[in-house]
Design a protein around this motif. Structure first.
Motif, PDB file in Angstrom:
ATOM      1  N   LYS A  86       0.843  -1.193   0.000  1.00 58.99           N
ATOM      2  CA  LYS A  86       0.000   0.000   0.000  1.00 58.99           C
ATOM      3  C   LYS A  86       0.877   1.240   0.000  1.00 58.99           C
ATOM      4  O   LYS A  86       1.978   1.240   0.560  1.00 58.99           O
ATOM      5  CB  LYS A  86      -0.895   0.028   1.241  1.00 58.99           C
ATOM      6  CG  LYS A  86      -1.866  -1.116   1.320  1.00 58.99           C
ATOM      7  CD  LYS A  86      -2.666  -1.036   2.594  1.00 58.99           C
ATOM      8  CE  LYS A  86      -3.634  -2.198   2.693  1.00 58.99           C
ATOM      9  NZ  LYS A  86      -4.427  -2.106   3.922  1.00 58.99           N
ATOM     10  N   GLY A  87       0.388   2.308  -0.635  1.00 58.87           N
ATOM     11  CA  GLY A  87       1.125   3.556  -0.670  1.00 58.87           C
ATOM     12  C   GLY A  87       0.239   4.709  -1.086  1.00 58.87           C
ATOM     13  O   GLY A  87      -0.871   4.503  -1.604  1.00 58.87           O
ATOM     14  N   PRO A 144       3.168   4.015  -7.904  1.00 56.58           N
ATOM     15  CA  PRO A 144       4.510   3.426  -7.977  1.00 56.58           C
ATOM     16  C   PRO A 144       5.039   2.953  -6.618  1.00 56.58           C
ATOM     17  O   PRO A 144       5.706   1.918  -6.533  1.00 56.58           O
ATOM     18  CB  PRO A 144       5.379   4.557  -8.532  1.00 56.58           C
ATOM     19  CG  PRO A 144       4.440   5.438  -9.261  1.00 56.58           C
ATOM     20  CD  PRO A 144       3.148   5.357  -8.505  1.00 56.58           C
ATOM     21  N   ASN A 145       4.709   3.705  -5.563  1.00 49.80           N
ATOM     22  CA  ASN A 145       5.142   3.294  -4.216  1.00 49.80           C
ATOM     23  C   ASN A 145       4.469   1.989  -3.799  1.00 49.80           C
ATOM     24  O   ASN A 145       5.112   1.095  -3.229  1.00 49.80           O
ATOM     25  CB  ASN A 145       4.816   4.375  -3.190  1.00 49.80           C
ATOM     26  CG  ASN A 145       5.607   5.645  -3.405  1.00 49.80           C
ATOM     27  OD1 ASN A 145       6.599   5.649  -4.133  1.00 49.80           O
ATOM     28  ND2 ASN A 145       5.156   6.727  -2.798  1.00 49.80           N
ATOM     29  N   ALA A 146       3.181   1.871  -4.081  1.00 45.52           N
ATOM     30  CA  ALA A 146       2.443   0.655  -3.733  1.00 45.52           C
ATOM     31  C   ALA A 146       2.979  -0.542  -4.510  1.00 45.52           C
ATOM     32  O   ALA A 146       3.165  -1.629  -3.948  1.00 45.52           O
ATOM     33  CB  ALA A 146       0.950   0.842  -4.006  1.00 45.52           C
ATOM     34  N   LYS A 181       8.488  -5.989  -3.482  1.00 42.91           N
ATOM     35  CA  LYS A 181       9.427  -6.331  -2.406  1.00 42.91           C
ATOM     36  C   LYS A 181       8.841  -7.427  -1.511  1.00 42.91           C
ATOM     37  O   LYS A 181       9.534  -8.369  -1.130  1.00 42.91           O
ATOM     38  CB  LYS A 181       9.728  -5.067  -1.588  1.00 42.91           C
ATOM     39  CG  LYS A 181      10.837  -5.217  -0.600  1.00 42.91           C
ATOM     40  CD  LYS A 181      11.143  -3.879   0.059  1.00 42.91           C
ATOM     41  CE  LYS A 181      12.257  -4.019   1.076  1.00 42.91           C
ATOM     42  NZ  LYS A 181      12.514  -2.761   1.780  1.00 42.91           N
ATOM     43  N   ASP A 182       7.544  -7.324  -1.219  1.00 44.54           N
ATOM     44  CA  ASP A 182       6.856  -8.340  -0.415  1.00 44.54           C
ATOM     45  C   ASP A 182       6.805  -9.675  -1.154  1.00 44.54           C
ATOM     46  O   ASP A 182       7.003 -10.733  -0.563  1.00 44.54           O
ATOM     47  CB  ASP A 182       5.445  -7.862  -0.086  1.00 44.54           C
ATOM     48  CG  ASP A 182       4.692  -8.807   0.828  1.00 44.54           C
ATOM     49  OD1 ASP A 182       5.308  -9.336   1.770  1.00 44.54           O
ATOM     50  OD2 ASP A 182       3.484  -9.020   0.605  1.00 44.54           O
ATOM     51  N   ALA A 183       6.549  -9.627  -2.464  1.00 40.76           N
ATOM     52  CA  ALA A 183       6.462 -10.859  -3.261  1.00 40.76           C
ATOM     53  C   ALA A 183       7.793 -11.588  -3.296  1.00 40.76           C
ATOM     54  O   ALA A 183       7.837 -12.823  -3.246  1.00 40.76           O
ATOM     55  CB  ALA A 183       5.996 -10.533  -4.681  1.00 40.76           C
ATOM     56  N   ARG A 184       8.898 -10.858  -3.380  1.00 42.43           N
ATOM     57  CA  ARG A 184      10.222 -11.487  -3.415  1.00 42.43           C
ATOM     58  C   ARG A 184      10.544 -12.211  -2.105  1.00 42.43           C
ATOM     59  O   ARG A 184      11.330 -13.147  -2.092  1.00 42.43           O
ATOM     60  CB  ARG A 184      11.303 -10.451  -3.724  1.00 42.43           C
ATOM     61  CG  ARG A 184      11.269 -10.000  -5.168  1.00 42.43           C
ATOM     62  CD  ARG A 184      12.293  -8.908  -5.434  1.00 42.43           C
ATOM     63  NE  ARG A 184      12.278  -8.527  -6.832  1.00 42.43           N
ATOM     64  CZ  ARG A 184      13.075  -9.063  -7.751  1.00 42.43           C
ATOM     65  NH1 ARG A 184      13.954  -9.976  -7.428  1.00 42.43           N
ATOM     66  NH2 ARG A 184      12.996  -8.678  -9.007  1.00 42.43           N
TER      67      ARG A 184
END
Length: 161
Positions: free
Chosen positions: A51-52, A56-58, A64-67
Motif C-alpha cells: 500500500k502507498g 509506484p510506491n504501492a 518487495k513483499d512478493a520477493r
C-alpha cells in the motif's frame, strides 16, 4: 525460500491496483494498494501486497513483499502432476492438469500466477468470491499442495510404478 534463489531473471507483473479514498477537511485523500506476482517461469513464484499514497510506491512495496514469499512449484513437464484445490476466505480455486497444447484456461488473477510459475497447460475453476487478493492466495494454496510422484512414494515408503 531464501532470497539467494532469486536471480536477475525473476520478473514481476501487476495483478490488481485498488484505490481507496478518505474524506478529509480539504477534500479526498487517495491511497493505493497493489497486488503483484513475481516468478522466473521455471518453477519459482511469489505474491505480494503493498500500500502507498501513490501507485509506484504501492507497486514497489508489493514487489518487495512478493520477493520475500517466493516458493517452488512442482511441475510435470508443461502441466501439474495432479488435481489440487486451494482455499482462502470465501474463495476456492481448483487447478486441473491438461493435455499438451491446451494452454492456461483461467481467469486473469489465476492466469498471471500460473504463467509466472511456468505452468503452460492447465484448467482452473474458481468457486465463491472473485476478489483478486483472495483468488491469488487460494491459487498459491493450491500450488503449495502439489506433490511429485517421488515425494509421495518416499512419504508412503513404497515404490510407484
Amino acid at each position: 525460500m531464501c532470497s539467494s534463489d532469486l536471480s536477475a531473471d525473476v520478473a514481476d507483473d501487476v495483478i490488481a491496483i485498488n484505490r481507496t479514498a478518505a474524506v478529509v477537511k480539504g477534500g479526498r485523500r487517495f491511497s493505493f494498494s497493489a497486488l503483484t506476482v513475481v516468478g522466473n517461469e521455471d518453477g519459482l513464484v511469489g505474491i505480494g501486497y503493498g500500500k502507498g499514497r501513490e501507485v509506484p510506491n504501492a507497486v514497489e512495496k508489493s514487489v518487495k513483499d512478493a520477493r520475500k514469499q517466493v516458493m517452488r512449484v512442482v511441475r510435470e513437464g508443461r502441466t501439474i502432476p495432479h488435481i489440487a484445490e486451494g482455499d482462502y476466505c470465501a474463495t476456492r480455486v481448483r487447478i486441473i492438469p491438461a493435455a499438451p497444447g491446451t494452454g492456461i484456461i483461467a481467469g486473469k488473477a489465476v492466469r498471471k500466477v500460473l504463467e509466472k510459475a511456468g505452468i503452460k497447460d492447465v484448467l482452473t475453476k474458481n468457486y465463491g468470491s472473485t476478489n483478486a487478493v483472495n483468488v491469488v492466495k487460494a491459487t498459491m494454496a493450491a500450488l503449495a499442495k502439489l506433490r511429485s510422484r517421488d515425494t509421495v512414494a518416499a512419504l508412503r515408503g513404497v515404490t510407484l510404478e
